[in-house]
Design a protein around this motif. Structure first.
Motif, PDB file in Angstrom:
ATOM      1  N   SER A 113     119.166  39.691  74.585  1.00 26.51           N
ATOM      2  CA  SER A 113     118.133  38.674  74.828  1.00 26.51           C
ATOM      3  C   SER A 113     117.231  38.458  73.609  1.00 26.51           C
ATOM      4  CB  SER A 113     117.289  39.049  76.044  1.00 26.51           C
ATOM      5  OG  SER A 113     116.670  40.298  75.826  1.00 26.51           O
ATOM      6  N   MET A 114     117.220  39.407  72.653  1.00 26.17           N
ATOM      7  CA  MET A 114     116.391  39.215  71.461  1.00 26.17           C
ATOM      8  C   MET A 114     116.920  38.077  70.577  1.00 26.17           C
ATOM      9  SD  MET A 114     117.370  42.482  69.002  1.00 26.17           S
ATOM     10  CE  MET A 114     115.903  42.269  68.048  1.00 26.17           C
ATOM     11  N   TRP A 115     118.142  37.619  70.851  1.00 25.08           N
ATOM     12  CA  TRP A 115     118.695  36.509  70.057  1.00 25.08           C
ATOM     13  C   TRP A 115     118.000  35.177  70.358  1.00 25.08           C
ATOM     14  CZ3 TRP A 115     124.740  36.903  69.284  1.00 25.08           C
ATOM     15  CH2 TRP A 115     124.998  37.996  68.437  1.00 25.08           C
ATOM     16  N   HIS A 116     117.097  35.171  71.322  1.00 26.71           N
ATOM     17  CA  HIS A 116     116.281  33.980  71.567  1.00 26.71           C
ATOM     18  C   HIS A 116     115.520  33.584  70.302  1.00 26.71           C
ATOM     19  CE1 HIS A 116     116.465  32.760  75.784  1.00 26.71           C
ATOM     20  NE2 HIS A 116     116.703  34.030  76.079  1.00 26.71           N
ATOM     21  N   CYS A 117     115.204  34.577  69.449  1.00 26.37           N
ATOM     22  CA  CYS A 117     114.384  34.272  68.278  1.00 26.37           C
ATOM     23  C   CYS A 117     115.212  33.797  67.076  1.00 26.37           C
ATOM     24  CB  CYS A 117     113.539  35.479  67.886  1.00 26.37           C
ATOM     25  SG  CYS A 117     114.508  36.912  67.428  1.00 26.37           S
ATOM     26  N   LEU A 118     116.539  33.757  67.207  1.00 27.41           N
ATOM     27  CA  LEU A 118     117.381  33.266  66.106  1.00 27.41           C
ATOM     28  C   LEU A 118     117.271  31.745  65.988  1.00 27.41           C
ATOM     29  CD1 LEU A 118     120.721  35.242  66.653  1.00 27.41           C
ATOM     30  CD2 LEU A 118     119.013  35.686  64.891  1.00 27.41           C
ATOM     31  N   GLN A 119     117.616  31.245  64.785  1.00 33.62           N
ATOM     32  CA  GLN A 119     117.749  29.790  64.642  1.00 33.62           C
ATOM     33  C   GLN A 119     118.865  29.334  65.578  1.00 33.62           C
ATOM     34  OE1 GLN A 119     118.274  28.655  60.402  1.00 33.62           O
ATOM     35  NE2 GLN A 119     117.839  30.827  60.010  1.00 33.62           N
ATOM     36  N   PRO A 120     118.699  28.215  66.265  1.00 27.74           N
ATOM     37  CA  PRO A 120     119.713  27.784  67.253  1.00 27.74           C
ATOM     38  C   PRO A 120     121.116  27.699  66.673  1.00 27.74           C
ATOM     39  CG  PRO A 120     117.729  26.465  67.464  1.00 27.74           C
ATOM     40  CD  PRO A 120     117.527  27.331  66.258  1.00 27.74           C
ATOM     41  N   ARG A 121     121.229  27.150  65.441  1.00 27.47           N
ATOM     42  CA  ARG A 121     122.569  26.992  64.867  1.00 27.47           C
ATOM     43  C   ARG A 121     123.164  28.354  64.506  1.00 27.47           C
ATOM     44  NH1 ARG A 121     121.989  22.452  60.286  1.00 27.47           N
ATOM     45  NH2 ARG A 121     120.681  24.145  59.534  1.00 27.47           N
ATOM     46  N   ARG A 122     122.345  29.249  64.024  1.00 30.82           N
ATOM     47  CA  ARG A 122     122.828  30.599  63.693  1.00 30.82           C
ATOM     48  C   ARG A 122     123.280  31.310  64.968  1.00 30.82           C
ATOM     49  NH1 ARG A 122     122.078  34.879  59.856  1.00 30.82           N
ATOM     50  NH2 ARG A 122     123.613  36.427  60.521  1.00 30.82           N
ATOM     51  N   ARG A 123     122.516  31.157  66.041  1.00 30.57           N
ATOM     52  CA  ARG A 123     122.874  31.795  67.310  1.00 30.57           C
ATOM     53  C   ARG A 123     124.197  31.246  67.819  1.00 30.57           C
ATOM     54  NH1 ARG A 123     118.213  31.142  70.099  1.00 30.57           N
ATOM     55  NH2 ARG A 123     118.841  29.141  70.978  1.00 30.57           N
TER      56      ARG A 123
ATOM     57  N   ASP B  23     119.208  40.137  59.627  1.00 33.44           N
ATOM     58  CA  ASP B  23     119.865  39.285  58.626  1.00 33.44           C
ATOM     59  C   ASP B  23     119.249  37.891  58.620  1.00 33.44           C
ATOM     60  OD1 ASP B  23     122.039  38.870  56.696  1.00 33.44           O
ATOM     61  OD2 ASP B  23     122.825  37.481  58.196  1.00 33.44           O
ATOM     62  N   ASP B  24     118.892  37.390  59.803  1.00 31.90           N
ATOM     63  CA  ASP B  24     118.321  36.042  59.915  1.00 31.90           C
ATOM     64  C   ASP B  24     116.914  35.990  59.307  1.00 31.90           C
ATOM     65  OD1 ASP B  24     118.605  33.330  60.962  1.00 31.90           O
ATOM     66  OD2 ASP B  24     116.992  33.878  62.348  1.00 31.90           O
ATOM     67  N   CYS B  25     116.238  37.145  59.270  1.00 27.87           N
ATOM     68  CA  CYS B  25     114.890  37.191  58.676  1.00 27.87           C
ATOM     69  C   CYS B  25     114.933  37.367  57.158  1.00 27.87           C
ATOM     70  CB  CYS B  25     114.090  38.350  59.275  1.00 27.87           C
ATOM     71  SG  CYS B  25     113.748  38.155  61.031  1.00 27.87           S
ATOM     72  N   HIS B  26     116.096  37.719  56.624  1.00 28.89           N
ATOM     73  CA  HIS B  26     116.286  37.918  55.176  1.00 28.89           C
ATOM     74  C   HIS B  26     115.291  38.931  54.614  1.00 28.89           C
ATOM     75  CE1 HIS B  26     118.813  34.510  55.812  1.00 28.89           C
ATOM     76  NE2 HIS B  26     117.796  33.663  55.956  1.00 28.89           N
ATOM     77  N   LEU B  27     115.051  39.990  55.387  1.00 28.20           N
ATOM     78  CA  LEU B  27     114.064  40.990  54.977  1.00 28.20           C
ATOM     79  C   LEU B  27     114.438  41.629  53.645  1.00 28.20           C
ATOM     80  CD1 LEU B  27     112.290  43.603  57.127  1.00 28.20           C
ATOM     81  CD2 LEU B  27     113.569  44.418  55.183  1.00 28.20           C
ATOM     82  N   ILE B  28     115.722  41.975  53.457  1.00 28.82           N
ATOM     83  CA  ILE B  28     116.124  42.704  52.251  1.00 28.82           C
ATOM     84  C   ILE B  28     115.899  41.861  51.002  1.00 28.82           C
ATOM     85  CG2 ILE B  28     118.128  43.654  51.033  1.00 28.82           C
ATOM     86  CD1 ILE B  28     119.081  44.695  53.750  1.00 28.82           C
ATOM     87  N   VAL B  29     116.279  40.568  51.063  1.00 22.52           N
ATOM     88  CA  VAL B  29     116.127  39.700  49.889  1.00 22.52           C
ATOM     89  C   VAL B  29     114.654  39.545  49.540  1.00 22.52           C
ATOM     90  CG1 VAL B  29     116.586  37.405  48.949  1.00 22.52           C
ATOM     91  CG2 VAL B  29     118.258  38.493  50.457  1.00 22.52           C
ATOM     92  N   ARG B  30     113.835  39.322  50.555  1.00 23.28           N
ATOM     93  CA  ARG B  30     112.404  39.132  50.300  1.00 23.28           C
ATOM     94  C   ARG B  30     111.754  40.428  49.796  1.00 23.28           C
ATOM     95  NH1 ARG B  30     110.198  35.057  55.042  1.00 23.28           N
ATOM     96  NH2 ARG B  30     108.197  35.431  53.998  1.00 23.28           N
TER      97      ARG B  30
ATOM     98  N   VAL C 208     119.074  29.238  56.651  1.00 25.89           N
ATOM     99  CA  VAL C 208     117.663  28.840  56.780  1.00 25.89           C
ATOM    100  C   VAL C 208     117.588  27.554  57.602  1.00 25.89           C
ATOM    101  CG1 VAL C 208     116.933  29.883  54.600  1.00 25.89           C
ATOM    102  CG2 VAL C 208     117.748  27.524  54.602  1.00 25.89           C
ATOM    103  N   PRO C 209     116.411  27.282  58.212  1.00 30.43           N
ATOM    104  CA  PRO C 209     116.275  26.018  58.949  1.00 30.43           C
ATOM    105  C   PRO C 209     116.127  24.844  57.963  1.00 30.43           C
ATOM    106  CG  PRO C 209     114.202  27.218  58.962  1.00 30.43           C
ATOM    107  CD  PRO C 209     115.192  28.109  58.292  1.00 30.43           C
ATOM    108  N   ASP C 210     116.339  23.648  58.484  1.00 32.84           N
ATOM    109  CA  ASP C 210     116.208  22.470  57.610  1.00 32.84           C
ATOM    110  C   ASP C 210     114.781  22.328  57.098  1.00 32.84           C
ATOM    111  OD1 ASP C 210     118.850  21.888  57.966  1.00 32.84           O
ATOM    112  OD2 ASP C 210     118.510  20.637  59.749  1.00 32.84           O
ATOM    113  N   GLU C 211     113.815  22.581  57.972  1.00 29.90           N
ATOM    114  CA  GLU C 211     112.409  22.478  57.583  1.00 29.90           C
ATOM    115  C   GLU C 211     111.651  23.708  58.097  1.00 29.90           C
ATOM    116  OE1 GLU C 211     111.204  20.212  55.626  1.00 29.90           O
ATOM    117  OE2 GLU C 211     113.036  18.986  55.590  1.00 29.90           O
ATOM    118  N   ALA C 212     110.635  24.119  57.344  1.00 25.48           N
ATOM    119  CA  ALA C 212     109.830  25.284  57.748  1.00 25.48           C
ATOM    120  C   ALA C 212     108.745  24.840  58.727  1.00 25.48           C
ATOM    121  CB  ALA C 212     109.210  25.939  56.526  1.00 25.48           C
TER     122      ALA C 212
END
Length: 1492
Positions: free
Chosen positions: A190-200, A289-296, A400-404
């Protein structure tokens, strides 16, 4: 700080002064007068419960503000609060979510964290009010994040760090239902609710099964949406976003708050731990992975700063785990090929996106993967793109999403980030296995002194480290081995560092006037290098970059003492040494300071490991190890040929190309290590070899080892091949014993009551019969399973007419639980036996081995233990059972300690077989003569085989056919005569008890004939087995054959298994069963390696049974470095982990070691532990201890001359008062008549052990009337041993110390059989929650030693008899005890004087001695002196005269306890020194002893 008034209940306003704190721990007096202790007494201490004031929430607020968050010294205040049971008695019982303040919550969290830091139980506190825990957990989660409405932080950064640590402990305790129920909701699908829709959508498309679950979740939510549930689903993502905001606000330079750095480090630790467990990683990894924590995080300024070194190391670990070789869906391990395919898939998706969007990047889109997947290539291709172009590609890939915009406004869309994101995501990752194979196994100076990786200080648990952890579960076997590999390597590195620092500091390197190195000292384990040269760098193997071999010659000068010279010359092949370079800057004569940093003082530059090939002879050839004596080399110059680490050499040469110094030109110290501690390289090579081969673990064990699936899956009752019928051989002593052993079963026995003698075959009717595939389909006629046992008595086949042919029998009446353990061990599967002290673990183990040996004669059993001592105890008991000794083999170096004349080592067994072969052939010769057969039939095993076939068998078959004709004969006498006459081997058995045939029927006579022939047949069977030894000519080949083919029971230590795995596997070693003793004391990896000492057969491991016997309530494996022990949990054994996972155990419940009263001190720790019957029946348990009123007693010891515990060196604790007291009691016991061998003195610290040895040496060690006790050692070292009387010193008077570990308490309390006397500071230990169960019992008896001097040894007084106060003596303190013992000793001396001959009687005795003997002796001595250049005969005759009895001179002991020091000096001046008087120790001084 001022001390608060205690007159009012409300928040105190006025404060009074606290006592000034010292740098060390608080003393008990300070502790009891402290404000915390006074508050505790008023509000929550159990001992003052009747006087408690009502609950006041303001007290919690006050304590939190003034004590917990006060800053300086708060760590000690927190420790004091935790010790006072603040959490158990006040915080948690009064927690209500509706009324609990932030301070109340944080107090609970901080107290819990302190308990975790102290390694004491935590969750049992929360289980007292489990209904409050969900609300409390939600409260914790809320406090971790800023308030949703105000966007203000609810907690300070320091508080949020504490909350994170608590959360991490929750996730690492998933075996606790309380934690599991709350934690799993945060990381479910259920935590996947927070993913970008297309990524999910992309993720669900790849796993159709999850899409079904997802639809089900959505349908459920439509009916009842819950805002709390939605908040929980977004919690992990919100926590990451909040972390990124904190991280990215850190400046690249300037001042940096340490709390910010600690929070960031702890956050990464938390994420790593989530990623390292499959249940938490499965869905969370995608969100991360969706949050890109490592890269940031890689792009943040902290990584570049000096303060961010640990953060960077943790980030590398996180990067490693996010890309780990595992399928998150199935949990299956991924091979290098699978990882390559995934990488190709990512690159192909990127190329597809580029091809669709950018015509300028067609070259990239159409290139093959290998040319574009490096970082340089990706930077080149994407360097020209602007942020819009990069965003289009990233958006196309659903990164990433199209717009922030809300709710994804936190995503970064700037150009540097997007470029780094695409490159990091698509660059080729290095294979873990390749990286491991290219890793040097020897540590270098960079790792040895890196505090983040190998902490040197006493680890307190306040900080996190860049270390792997051993917890309940592992991702894959590769992950399991890798974590153990790294930890084992680092633990070895810590020990190597200690050795290097010790050896180099002793050598005192100084800088000479011309800038060279000069050594001002010497070290036993190190020498200056005279010459060093690399002599061979062999070409790399195909496909490798490193040289296949690098060899060097090291020259040293052995100008040292003879015994040290021998140690250096005895360096063996494969011994590990270290080459060290020092370039000191300190001038000549500078003293070394142990408290200053090591490297700057000695100027250490580099450290490299090497492996000895051998010492070179005068011709430059390596002297090989062998049976021939080693040649004696002249002079002091010696040269060693060593192998260098090829990987390290390659790395050093690469660095040399880039301008670094050549480390191989500057070595100036060669250091060796003790052989027992120097096997790390062989173990690391074994683990690395395992990781490079396909580890085939039995399928029934695989999931359990990793910590997944049903914990009971490998229990015998759940195994598909469970045996229905078992032969228990000599396990049962009689039918009544059998009945008692299975109380839950109905027993069915068709045999008449008079003929129900053991042995028994048992058929368990509650086990389904194994059927083939065809009959399995016809289930209708299968009878219902009933809980009953069919008992079938059977007879042993007689083995011959001699008395020695009777099988050895078990004589132990096993308890029902022991029988269950034996049954479980006999059946296929995993068996865990928990054996409390004295419950007969070894007897159970031996019976299991014996029963498997007889039930499955073709199977081979491997026995593994932690110590040689345990292995020898086990082996000695095995030898007492009915097991043919030709099937026993003992590997390793411990067989020398076996208390037997027989040698069970490999070469000892070869010699046994060769001797046995000669003995058997001589019997064949005798048989040949008895049969009157001519020829040389007893020359070899082969000729004996032919003789058996053509002569022995022919006669036996003829005899059988002759006897068939007399089958119907009823006259017994006539039958006996016929058998005597016709039996062809009667002459051979002429030395057997006669008559040979004595029976009442034909069948019985035939049975006797068959047993006699069986004896003969066994001779030829053994000779056939020994035939290979005639064909194999060398001892080595014969020993290998013995190991691989002949031996059925092979024993070794876990260390030997780890060291010799490769050799055993290459030999083709095979085994079917493993039995491990002392399992709870064996390191996780050393328990695992014995499972894989054989190659798989047709891709399957042939292991059928794994029996582990241990006690996880006693001490774990010894880990020297506290960081690895506490932070990495390296002390957790596999046995303990399996128990934590819930694997079924058989808990032995009958102890037969200690008196019932002594057992009560520790039996509360076990599920069920009772006393065996003999504890109540035997005299030694019924009778009291001579001269002592109680069989156990806790004796309170106060300070002596104002001193309690002392610490001459860090963590080297001593307590002189306790040492003197304990020695005084030992001397009293010896004077009463107790044998020294029955008394052991134990202590909880090494420093005290040395002090007690010194006191014994000074007081009575050389006194023949008293002498030394059996052992003086630490509790930890004495685990697994026992004695009749144990004296224990607890040492500490300021803080409880490591006795707070209940496992150490259990070991300490369970070593004594008949008497236990504990010396310690009662007021300190009685308040410790973990020890209360034991100390409550101890404190029910007087706390002053009670003696009964009028008692005799051995006494007839019973323990149940009361002792009147007027005849017993109460000892007030140590000084009084010392004085009393002194007076008793002098009384004993006077008594002895009366019994000894007088001077006049001695003179008469001397005159009566014959003179001839003296003359003869003088002549003989003169001859010897002439012959051997020995002492002159006059001196020898003098020595002879000396040996005649002299008047008794008592060895004086002094009571120096109460003597004034000046008075003592005056007395000593008056007395003439006596050479024979043992040295006395002044008790007024604490002996300071350096730990060797």
């Amino acid at each position: 700080m001022k001390r608060r008034s205690q007159t009012k209940v409300q928040v105190p306003t006025e404060a009074a002064k606290k006592p000034k704190e010292k740098a060390g721990a608080l003393t008990l007096d300070q502790f009891s007068s402290d404000v915390i202790w006074q508050l505790a007494s008023k509000y929550w201490l159990p001992e003052s419960k009747s006087e408690h004031l009502p609950y006041n929430a303001d007290i919690i607020e006050s304590i939190y503000a003034d004590e917990i968050t006060s800053g300086k010294g708060s760590a000690r205040r927190i420790n004091m609060l935790e010790f006072s049971q603040y959490l158990e008695q006040y915080l948690w019982p009064n927690y209500k979510r509706g009324t609990a303040t932030h301070a109340h919550l944080m107090s609970i969290v901080i107290m819990s964290n302190e308990k975790f830091r102290e390694r004491v139980e935590v969750w049992n506190v929360f289980e007292q009010l489990p209904e409050q825990y969900p609300a409390f957990f939600h409260h914790v989660l809320e406090s971790c994040l800023p308030d949703q409405a105000t966007k203000q932080n609810r907690s300070t950064l320091r508080e949020r760090t504490a909350l994170l640590i608590f959360l991490n402990h929750c996730f690492n305790s998933m075996e606790v239902e309380l934690c599991r129920d709350q934690a799993k909701r945060l990381v479910s699908l259920s935590m996947w609710h927070c993913l970008q829709p297309r990524r999910r959508e992309q993720e669900l498309r790849e796993v159709p099964e999850w899409r079904k679950y997802w639809k089900r979740l959505q349908k459920k939510e439509k009916d009842a949406a819950n805002p709390d549930v939605t908040w929980e689903r977004h919690f992990m993502q919100n926590l990451i976003i909040d972390f990124l905001h904190i991280l990215e606000r850190i400046p690249s330079e300037g001042e940096l708050n340490s709390n910010v750095v600690h929070y960031c480090e702890r956050f990464l630790e938390f994420i790593i731990d989530l990623e390292a467990l499959l249940p938490t990683r499965r869905f969370f990894n995608t969100v991360l992975d969706d949050c890109h924590l490592i890269v940031r995080a890689l792009m943040c300024p902290l990584v570049q700063r000096e303060e961010g070194k640990l953060f960077g190391q943790l980030l590398d670990m996180l990067k490693f785990y996010t890309r780990f070789e595992i399928n998150d869906v199935t949990g299956n391990s991924l091979t290098d090929h699978d990882m390559t395919q995934l990488h190709y898939k990512k690159i192909t998706s990127l190329q597809r996106a580029v091809f669709a969007k950018f015509s300028t990047l067609r070259v990239f889109a159409l290139s093959n993967v290998a040319t574009v997947d490096s970082r340089d290539s990706l930077e080149k291709h994407f360097g020209a793109l602007d942020s819009e172009g990069l965003k289009q590609i990233a958006s196309f890939l659903n990164l990433v999403p199209d717009e922030a915009v809300e709710p994804f406004q936190w995503h970064r869309l700037d150009e540097p980030f997007l470029r780094e994101l695409l490159i990091t995501r698509h660059e080729k990752r290095c294979s873990q296995l390749e990286a491991l194979n290219e890793m040097p196994l020897y540590p270098t100076e960079q790792i040895i002194w890196d505090e983040n990786v190998v902490p040197s200080e006493y680890y307190t648990g306040d900080t996190c480290l860049a270390l792997p952890k051993l917890n309940l579960q592992f991702l894959t076997l590769h992950d399991y081995l890798l974590r153990n590999f790294n930890l084992f390597r680092l633990e070895s590195t810590y020990e190597i560092r200690q050795d290097i620092e010790d050896a180099v500091s002793r050598m005192l390197p100084w800088q000479s006037e011309d800038g060279d190195v000069v050594f001002g000292g010497w070290a036993r384990m190190a020498l200056p290098i005279a010459s060093f040269a690399v002599v061979e760098v062999a070409k790399p193997h195909l496909g490798e970059k490193k040289p296949s071999r690098v060899r060097a010659d090291v020259g040293v000068t052995l100008s040292v003492r003879r015994e040290i010279k021998e140690e250096w010359e005895n360096l063996r092949k494969h011994d590990v040494c270290f080459l060290i370079t020092v370039k000191p800057t300190q001038p000549y004569g500078t003293k070394y300071n142990t408290r200053e940093p090591f490297i700057p003082q000695v100027g250490l530059v580099s450290v490299r490991g090497c492996e000895v090939e051998g010492m070179l002879d005068a011709n430059g050839r390596v002297i090989e190890d062998g049976p021939e004596p080693r040649p004696k080399l002249p002079g002091e110059q010696r040269c060693y040929r060593v192998w260098l680490d090829s990987n390290q050499y390659r790395m050093d040469m690469d660095d040399l190309q880039e301008g670094a110094d050549d480390v191989y030109e500057s070595f100036n110290i060669l250091m060796r290590r003790k052989p027992k501690e120097n096997n790390f390289k062989a173990v690391l090579e074994t683990i690395r070899h395992l990781m490079n081969t396909e580890c085939v673990v039995p399928p029934w064990l695989h999931d359990i080892l990793l910590g997944y699936g049903d914990p009971a899956a490998a229990h015998y009752s759940n195994m598909p091949n469970q045996e229905r019928s078992l032969e228990f051989n000599d396990t049962f002593l009689d039918y009544e014993h059998l009945q008692v052993s299975f109380p839950d079963y109905e027993l069915k026995c068709e045999a008449a009551e008079g003929s129900r003698d053991p042995p028994y075959r048992l058929i368990f009717e509650d086990v389904a019969e194994q059927r083939d595939c065809d009959t399995e389909k016809m289930q209708t006629d299968q009878p219902a399973l009933t809980k009953s046992i069919v008992v079938q008595p059977y007879k042993y086949e007689a083995r011959g007419p001699y008395l020695s042919d009777k099988p050895k029998q078990n004589c132990i009446r096993f308890t029902p639980t022991q029988i269950e353990a034996i049954r479980a061990g006999m059946l296929p599967g995993l068996t865990l036996v928990v054996g409390p002290p004295g419950t007969g673990k070894t007897d159970v183990a031996v019976q299991i081995i014996s029963n498997i040996y007889h039930n499955h004669p073709n199977q081979r059993t491997l026995i593994v233990t932690h110590s040689n001592q345990a292995l020898n105890q086990l082996f000695e008991k095995i030898m007492a059972l009915d097991i043919d000794e030709r099937h026993l083999l003992r590997l390793g170096h411990g067989e020398e300690a076996l208390e037997t004349e027989k040698d069970y080592s490999r070469y000892g067994r070869v010699n046994y077989v060769l001797a046995k072969r000669m003995d058997l052939l001589s019997q064949v010769q005798r048989l040949q003569e008895a049969l009157g057969v001519s020829g040389d039939n007893a020359y070899t095993c082969e000729t004996a085989g032919y003789f058996y076939l053509y002569n022995v068998m022919a006669r036996w078959e003829k005899f059988q056919s002759q006897m068939d004709a007399h089958n119907s004969e009823t006259d017994v006498n006539k039958l006996c005569a016929v058998f005597e006459t016709e039996f062809p081997f009667s002459k051979f058995f002429s030395d057997a008890p006669q008559p040979l045939f004595k029976a009442n029927s034909f069948d019985e006579l035939m049975s006797i004939a068959q047993s006699n022939f069986r004896y003969i047949s066994e001779i030829f069977t053994e000779l056939e087995e020994f035939r290979a030894f005639e064909l194999l000519r060398t001892g080595l080949d014969r020993s290998k054959y013995l190991l691989v083919k002949e031996a059925k029971i092979i024993a070794m230590t876990c260390t030997h298994a780890a060291l010799k795995r490769k050799e055993l596997v290459n030999l083709g070693f095979r085994y079917d069963n493993i039995l491990m003793e002392e399992s709870a004391q064996i390191l996780e990896i050393e328990t695992f390696i014995p499972l894989l000492l054989q190659n798989p057969l047709d891709g399957l491991n042939r292991l059928k049974r794994w029996i582990m016997i241990g006690d996880h309530h006693q001490l774990p494996p010894v880990i020297k470095n506290m960081a690895f022990q506490k932070y990495s949990n390296m002390e957790q054994s596999l046995f303990t982990r399996l128990v934590r996972l819930g694997v079924p155990t058989v808990d032995l419940d009958g102890q037969g070691r200690a008196r019932s009263s002594i057992c009560s001190l520790y039996k509360w720790r076990y599920k069920k532990l009772a006393d065996l019957q003999h504890i109540f029946e035997r005299d030694e348990y019924k009778k009291a201890n001579s001269g002592l009123v109680y069989d156990y007693q806790l004796i309170n010891v106060e300070d002596f001359k104002g001193v309690g515990e002392s610490e001459p060196n860090p963590y080297f604790y001593q307590n002189l008062a306790e040492a003197e007291y304990i020695v005084a009691l030992y001397m009293y016991m010896r004077l009463m008549g107790y044998p020294a061998a029955k008394v052991s003195i134990l202590t909880t610290y090494n420093g005290q052990k040395h002090l007690i040895r010194d006191v014994i040496n000074a007081r009575c060690g050389n006194n023949p009337l008293i002498g030394w006790p059996h052992k003086i050692t630490t509790v930890d070292k004495y685990q697994g041993q026992q004695n009749d009387y144990i004296l224990i010193s607890l040492v500490r008077t300021k803080a409880v110390g490591h006795l707070r570990d209940v496992r150490r308490l259990v070991v300490a309390m369970s070593r004594a059989r008949l008497g236990l006397y504990i010396f310690g500071r009662v007021s300190l230990f009685k308040n410790c929650l973990e020890l209360q169960q034991t100390f409550k019992l101890l404190m029910q008896r007087p706390l002053k030693l009670r003696l009964l001097p009028s008692d005799a040894y051995p006494t007839e007084r019973l323990t149940s008899e009361p002792v009147a106060d007027n005849i017993s003596k109460t000892v007030e303190n140590m000084s009084e005890m010392a004085q009393f013992v002194y007076e008793l000793y002098m009384t004993k001396i006077d008594q002895l004087k009366d019994k000894l001959p007088t001077e006049e009687e001695l003179r008469v005795m001397r005159r009566e001695l014959p003179n001839e003997d003296t003359d003869e002796f003088a002549e003989e001595a003169a001859a010897n002196a002439t012959e051997l250049n020995d002492e002159p005969p006059q001196k020898a005759a003098k020595e002879k005269t000396k040996k005649t009895p002299e008047a008794f001179k008592p060895t004086p002991i002094l009571n120096e306890i109460n003597v004034d020091e000046q008075e003592m000096e005056r007395q000593q001046d008056q007395q003439a020194p006596d050479a024979e008087t043992p040295p006395q120790m002044e008790t007024g001084e604490t002996t300071k002893i350096e730990e060797s």
